[in-house]
Enzyme design. Structure first.
Site, short mmCIF file in Angstrom:
data_model
loop_
_atom_site.label_atom_id
_atom_site.label_comp_id
_atom_site.label_asym_id
_atom_site.label_seq_id
_atom_site.Cartn_x
_atom_site.Cartn_y
_atom_site.Cartn_z
N GLU A 159 3.27 -33.67 -1.36
CA GLU A 159 2.00 -33.16 -1.86
C GLU A 159 2.21 -32.54 -3.24
O GLU A 159 3.32 -32.17 -3.61
CB GLU A 159 1.43 -32.12 -0.90
CG GLU A 159 0.97 -32.68 0.44
CD GLU A 159 -0.37 -33.40 0.31
OE1 GLU A 159 -1.40 -32.86 0.76
OE2 GLU A 159 -0.37 -34.53 -0.23
N HIS A 167 0.82 -1.21 0.00
CA HIS A 167 0.00 0.00 0.00
C HIS A 167 0.85 1.26 0.00
O HIS A 167 0.38 2.32 -0.39
CB HIS A 167 -0.95 -0.02 1.20
CG HIS A 167 -2.04 -1.03 1.06
ND1 HIS A 167 -3.01 -1.22 2.01
CD2 HIS A 167 -2.30 -1.93 0.08
CE1 HIS A 167 -3.84 -2.17 1.61
NE2 HIS A 167 -3.41 -2.62 0.44
N SER A 192 -0.53 -0.82 -6.05
CA SER A 192 -0.62 -2.03 -6.86
C SER A 192 -0.17 -1.77 -8.29
O SER A 192 -0.30 -0.66 -8.81
CB SER A 192 -2.05 -2.55 -6.87
OG SER A 192 -2.45 -2.95 -5.58
N LYS A 207 -15.66 -6.96 -6.29
CA LYS A 207 -14.95 -7.93 -7.13
C LYS A 207 -14.36 -9.06 -6.27
O LYS A 207 -14.42 -10.24 -6.63
CB LYS A 207 -13.83 -7.21 -7.88
CG LYS A 207 -13.61 -7.71 -9.30
CD LYS A 207 -12.68 -6.75 -10.03
CE LYS A 207 -12.64 -7.09 -11.52
NZ LYS A 207 -11.80 -6.16 -12.27
N ASP A 208 -13.81 -8.67 -5.12
CA ASP A 208 -13.25 -9.67 -4.21
C ASP A 208 -14.34 -10.57 -3.64
O ASP A 208 -14.12 -11.78 -3.47
CB ASP A 208 -12.50 -8.99 -3.07
CG ASP A 208 -11.14 -8.48 -3.52
OD1 ASP A 208 -10.62 -8.97 -4.53
OD2 ASP A 208 -10.59 -7.59 -2.84
#
Length: 398
Positions: free
Chosen positions: A279, A209, A213, A235-236
């Site tokens: 894994e 921040h 971004s 959107k999230d």
């Protein structure tokens, strides 16, 4: 009297300050105008981490970290604890979901050049490395056959370190082999380290921040910004809903799809599984490790394949940050993704021909991505803009 009044209003001012910080951090945060859904994986990673911490906390109420009862305590959780099977399924598959989101997050960063924000990128790489350690520790805890032998194989890699490697392995084991002491200390570290990861996430977000971004075009403008809420929160939320639908479908319908069948048998030091494998999210590194002709060389190549992410922030010379403007880098990226998929698939196969030769080939392709990206970025820069003489003559639009 004024001093008393100021003391009375101090908690309110402090609360308002916290609210203001939260507003600046999550609500009024200026965000690029053109973020795509590829940027959703950051918030999904936060969701996965929260799910893992909460589900792990509840599982710890019923788990016993003793070699004689660890496997039985896992069976007890599955069979006797109310909804314990779902809790364990959420935690086990949550690790896979977490690493899937991590790889999508890293892939987006590589493609769109987010590594140019050096502090943010390096803090993210550190997060990835610590998360790998946490996942490995957690994989040992069920104390099944694959857990036991996976711990034996992975910890033995440290013997490749000259002189001090073997004493370090004995110190980690707490003896001369993987046993009860190993399980106890792995459990303690697996419980503590997720909170370290959560702290590192906070640092990662603060650094992000501060810088801001990146975006798909790789260009920035102080005016082409919008508020994070409600444009990107909505959107999230959509991303979270889709993710939870797919994740719960996996947990409820195919809870053991990604697990190893050998882990349904208790650990037996006298019986080695026919095919030891980690894994799925570690299979690419495992393939690189076993494809090399010697263990020290395999450890070096495997370490380089992961740690080379740290060097990305220093090599980019293109005018534009995003690879979408550089066709050679775009092609190399998809070759890199293809090699990653093939290495993951080959890791699930037995170490026999032709899989060994294929593993060696795709290991070379995978590792060559890093130097070839450096050369391609520089050549494309020279071809499009001419040679770069100094930083001042190459104004990077980032």
């Amino acid at each position: 009297m004024s001093n008393e009044s100021s003391m009375e209003w101090a908690p309110l001012r402090s609360s308002l300050g916290v609210v203001k910080k939260v507003d600046e951090f999550c609500v009024s945060l200026p965000a690029p105008l053109n973020l795509s859904y590829w940027w959703n994986f950051g918030s999904l990673l936060g969701l996965c981490l929260s799910v893992q911490i909460l589900s792990g906390l509840f599982l710890s109420f019923h788990y016993s970290a003793h070699e004689s009862v660890a496997f039985l305590s896992v069976v007890h959780i599955d069979r006797d604890v109310n909804m314990g099977w779902l809790l364990r399924s959420v935690h086990a598959n949550g690790a896979s979901a977490y690493f899937f989101c991590i790889y999508m997050h890293i892939g987006r960063g590589l493609y769109y050049g987010s590594y140019l924000h050096s502090k943010v990128w390096l803090s993210g790489v550190a997060l990835y490395l610590v998360s790998m350690g946490v996942a490995f520790l957690g994989y040992v805890l069920p104390w099944g056959q694959m857990s036991f032998w996976g711990a034996t194989v992975i910890t033995n890699l440290l013997t490749a370190i000259p002189v001090i490697g073997e004493p370090i392995v004995y110190w980690i084991w707490g003896g001369y082999g993987v046993g009860g002491a190993t399980l106890t200390r792995f459990y303690s570290l697996h419980f503590i380290l997720p909170f370290v990861v959560a702290s590192m996430v906070v640092v990662h977000l603060i650094l992000l921040h501060e810088k801001g971004s990146s975006n798909p075009l790789g260009v920035s403008s102080s005016t082409a910004k919008i508020r994070f809420h409600p444009y990107y929160t909505s959107k999230d939320i959509l991303g979270v809903v889709v993710f939870l639908a797919l994740f719960m479908g996996l947990c409820l319908l195919k809870p053991h799809l990604l697990g190893a069948p050998d882990n349904f048998f208790p650990a037996n030091p006298l019986s080695t599984p026919a095919h030891i494998q980690p894994e799925w999210y570690f299979l690419f590194a495992y393939t690189i490790l076993r494809s090399m002709p010697s263990k020290p060389l395999g450890v070096v190549y495997m370490g380089f394949s992961i740690l080379s992410l740290c060097f990305f922030s220093g090599y980019h010379t293109s005018v534009f940050q995003s690879n979408c403007w550089t066709p050679p880098l775009k092609a190399l990226f998809w070759v890199f993704v293809g090699s990653l998929v093939m290495l993951t698939w080959l890791g699930s196969k037995a170490a026999e021909p032709p899989y060994i030769a294929w593993g060696q080939f795709f290991s070379v392709v995978f590792i060559l991505y890093y130097p070839l990206s450096l050369v391609s970025a520089h050549c494309w820069q020279v071809l499009v803009r001419g040679p770069v003489e100094s930083d001042s003559s190459n104004p990077r639009i980032s």
